[in-house]
Motif scaffolding. Structure first.
Motif, PDB file in Angstrom:
ATOM      1  N   LEU A  80       0.778  -0.908   0.480  1.00  0.00           N
ATOM      2  CA  LEU A  80      -0.169  -0.238  -0.032  1.00  0.00           C
ATOM      3  C   LEU A  80       0.897   1.440  -0.082  1.00  0.00           C
ATOM      4  CD1 LEU A  80      -3.013   1.457   0.254  1.00  0.00           C
ATOM      5  CD2 LEU A  80      -2.108   1.400   2.755  1.00  0.00           C
ATOM      6  N   ALA A  89      -5.508  -0.367   6.116  1.00  0.00           N
ATOM      7  CA  ALA A  89      -4.420  -1.698   5.893  1.00  0.00           C
ATOM      8  C   ALA A  89      -5.095  -2.434   6.673  1.00  0.00           C
ATOM      9  CB  ALA A  89      -3.054  -1.180   6.768  1.00  0.00           C
ATOM     10  N   TRP A 147      -8.919  -3.192   6.000  1.00  0.00           N
ATOM     11  CA  TRP A 147      -8.320  -3.928   4.773  1.00  0.00           C
ATOM     12  C   TRP A 147      -8.216  -5.676   4.511  1.00  0.00           C
ATOM     13  CZ3 TRP A 147      -9.461  -3.914  -1.037  1.00  0.00           C
ATOM     14  CH2 TRP A 147      -9.303  -3.830  -1.430  1.00  0.00           C
ATOM     15  N   VAL A 156      -0.893  -6.706   4.538  1.00  0.00           N
ATOM     16  CA  VAL A 156      -0.785  -5.508   3.530  1.00  0.00           C
ATOM     17  C   VAL A 156       1.074  -4.699   4.412  1.00  0.00           C
ATOM     18  CG1 VAL A 156      -1.235  -2.925   3.367  1.00  0.00           C
ATOM     19  CG2 VAL A 156      -3.275  -5.133   3.290  1.00  0.00           C
ATOM     20  N   ILE A 195       2.581  -1.066   4.570  1.00  0.00           N
ATOM     21  CA  ILE A 195       2.491   0.031   3.756  1.00  0.00           C
ATOM     22  C   ILE A 195       4.150   0.997   3.632  1.00  0.00           C
ATOM     23  CG2 ILE A 195       1.943   2.448   5.218  1.00  0.00           C
ATOM     24  CD1 ILE A 195       0.384   0.415   7.363  1.00  0.00           C
ATOM     25  N   LEU A 242      -1.041  -2.736  -4.482  1.00  0.00           N
ATOM     26  CA  LEU A 242      -2.714  -2.961  -3.578  1.00  0.00           C
ATOM     27  C   LEU A 242      -2.682  -1.533  -4.019  1.00  0.00           C
ATOM     28  CD1 LEU A 242      -5.108  -4.127  -2.243  1.00  0.00           C
ATOM     29  CD2 LEU A 242      -4.166  -3.061  -0.062  1.00  0.00           C
ATOM     30  N   ALA A 278     -10.210   2.729   2.181  1.00  0.00           N
ATOM     31  CA  ALA A 278     -10.611   0.944   2.143  1.00  0.00           C
ATOM     32  C   ALA A 278     -11.935   0.022   1.664  1.00  0.00           C
ATOM     33  CB  ALA A 278     -10.006  -0.021   4.053  1.00  0.00           C
TER      34      ALA A 278
END
Length: 512
Positions: free
Chosen positions: A170, A220, A223, A232, A234, A306, A410
């Motif tokens: 992400l 995140a 998600w 995820v 970041i 993503l 999200a």
């Protein structure tokens, strides 16, 4: 600790224990415990230490009795004959009163869950049923919820120990509202989520979730909650005070301000500079590349990108003539760098409080609202009201506001971005704006809504102040508005529809 339930059974293994008989004095308690421990070791038994599994003395029993498809009974559990494994096809209730692992007259029920080839459910003394973590799904794989519990106990970094489970990246880019602000004032809540990781670029390593609530963690965590089993990573790729009208050059050219760099790819005076503080575009690309390399090294898989969250604009409010073109050019270039033409990009607004105080912010916001009409696979997300810092004229979101806007991106922003594809969608997929709200303060009436989750290039509206007898078309100031206000003492009805250049949706209606 004395284990009276086991005493008789272990006696058959190790000889007489317990009260004195004609052959000798009583066995001391310490010696008795040592004898029991030795018996457990000799029998290759396992002591219960997981708090999720009741201890032997407070559970009905830990034994599985199953029946195979051909009728052959198989036993799996702790027995003096060892441990046997078998697929579960049915469930039965058996008395364990004669077992050293049950209390007198106790019963336990062992059953399989649909979709699992092996499962153990036992009813504990507290009345709750528990499913053992050794369950397998119908493909013989360990379920994701089991892995998540194991990783949670082991620490989040256990998720990346070369286990072949892919990480999704992400990207969070823009200026200060896209950075983890508030580290010096926010109380550390200690939130943890095994599926959320953070790229520490300074240290060159993947870490646990960032301790401060911000845009990236809000997205995140929501998600991975909505997509069990996904992880995820970041990557924070934002630089405070940067814009399309900023530059690191001193003196700055006419119309530009001196800052820490520019997002403007058309500003050739900065092109080719690779210092991350003077050229944010390369700063973003470099960080994502480093994080991708680290993730691939740990998992053995190439990570998937993503989405990108974009929160920027505060430095461009007084120079909006070319903002839309420059922003769209940057997004297209970034997608081209990664060969991801359909990368979802979600544009977050500046703070509503800032827009309420300064009209020039409203003009910028309207350009960002229209992003989905200009570029496919993009979405606009309005930030929450009254979640701004009480300084800097409410320029920055509070950490809680950042987390809130991340969750919205999200849950709904991502859907809108993914559904915003080329107009090959049938007319049946076209629908009007969603989540309408209305309010009145005296004679001032305000409506707000969200963009539809489909390809939309414009929004049309009309209103009525005579209970629907006549309708007046609304001339919106931009193509994709998310709000409309009017002043009247009469009740107001509002109708909205979405259009994509070829078709128009049915209308949604609301009154205040």
């Amino acid at each position: 600790m004395a284990l009276p339930v086991y005493t008789t059974w272990f006696a058959s293994l190790k000889g007489p224990v317990g009260p004195p008989g004609p052959e000798g004095p009583p066995i001391p308690q310490e010696q008795l415990s040592a004898t029991v421990d030795a018996a457990i070791t000799d029998a290759q038994l396992v002591k219960f230490t997981d708090e999720g599994i009741p201890r032997a003395l407070i559970r009905d029993g830990y034994i599985e009795v199953t029946e195979s498809a051909d009728g052959t009974r198989l036993i799996r559990g702790i027995t003096d004959g060892g441990i046997n494994f078998a697929p579960l096809h049915t469930s039965r209730r058996y008395s364990l009163s004669g077992s050293p692992f049950g209390v007198p007259e106790a019963e336990t029920e062992v059953k399989a869950l649909p979709g699992y080839s092996r499962a153990s459910i036992a009813r504990a003394a507290d009345g709750y049923e528990r499913l053992g973590e050794d369950a397998l799904d119908d493909k013989g794989m360990i379920p994701e919820w089991v892995l998540a519990r194991i990783f949670a106990r082991a620490g989040s970094l256990g998720l990346i120990d070369g286990n072949g489970r892919k990480i999704k990246i992400l990207i969070v880019a823009g200026q200060s509202n896209a950075t983890p602000r508030g580290a010096t004032t926010q109380v550390a809540m200690g939130f943890t989520e095994p599926g959320v990781l953070y790229w520490d670029h300074a240290a060159g390593m993947i870490r646990d979730t960032h301790p401060v609530e911000w845009l990236g963690t809000g997205f995140a965590r929501q998600w991975v909650k909505d997509h069990p089993g996904e992880r995820v990573l970041i990557v924070s790729a934002a630089t405070g005070s940067t814009g399309f009208r900023t530059t690191s050059l001193t003196p700055a050219p006419s119309g530009y301000s001196t800052s820490t760099g520019t997002w403007n790819r058309n500003f050739t005076a900065e092109t080719g500079q690779v210092d991350p503080h003077t050229f944010p575009q390369e700063y973003l690309i470099d960080r994502v590349a480093a994080a991708s390399t680290a993730a691939q090294a740990m998992t053995g898989l190439v990570p998937e990108k993503l989405a990108m969250l974009w929160s920027q604009g505060e430095n461009d409010v007084n120079n909006t003539a070319s903002y839309a073109a420059w922003q769209d050019d940057l997004f297209t270039w970034i997608r081209g760098q990664w060969s991801t033409p359909d990368l979802p990009i979600i544009v977050g607004s500046v703070t509503p409080g800032r827009m309420a105080a300064y009209p020039e912010y409203v003009s910028l916001d309207r350009l960002q609202q229209d992003t989905p009409s200009r570029l496919t696979r993009t979405a606009y997300s309005r930030g929450p009201s009254w979640f701004e810092e009480n300084t800097d004229l409410r320029t920055h979101y509070l950490p809680l506001g950042q987390e809130k806007r991340g969750r919205e991106m999200a849950q709904r922003g991502m859907i809108r971005a993914l559904q915003n594809k080329a107009a090959a969608d049938p007319v049946s997929a076209l629908h009007p704006p969603q989540a309408l709200t209305g309010s009145r303060v005296g004679t001032k009436v305000r409506f707000a809504w969200e963009h539809a989750a489909c390809r939309t290039t414009s929004i049309t509206g009309e209103f009525s102040i005579d209970n629907g007898s006549t309708w007046t078309p609304i001339t919106f100031p931009n193509l994709m508005p998310v709000e409309w206000e009017t002043t009247t003492a009469s009740p107001v009805l509002l109708r909205l529809a979405s259009a994509n250049g070829a078709d128009v949706s049915y209308k949604t209606e609301m009154g205040v």
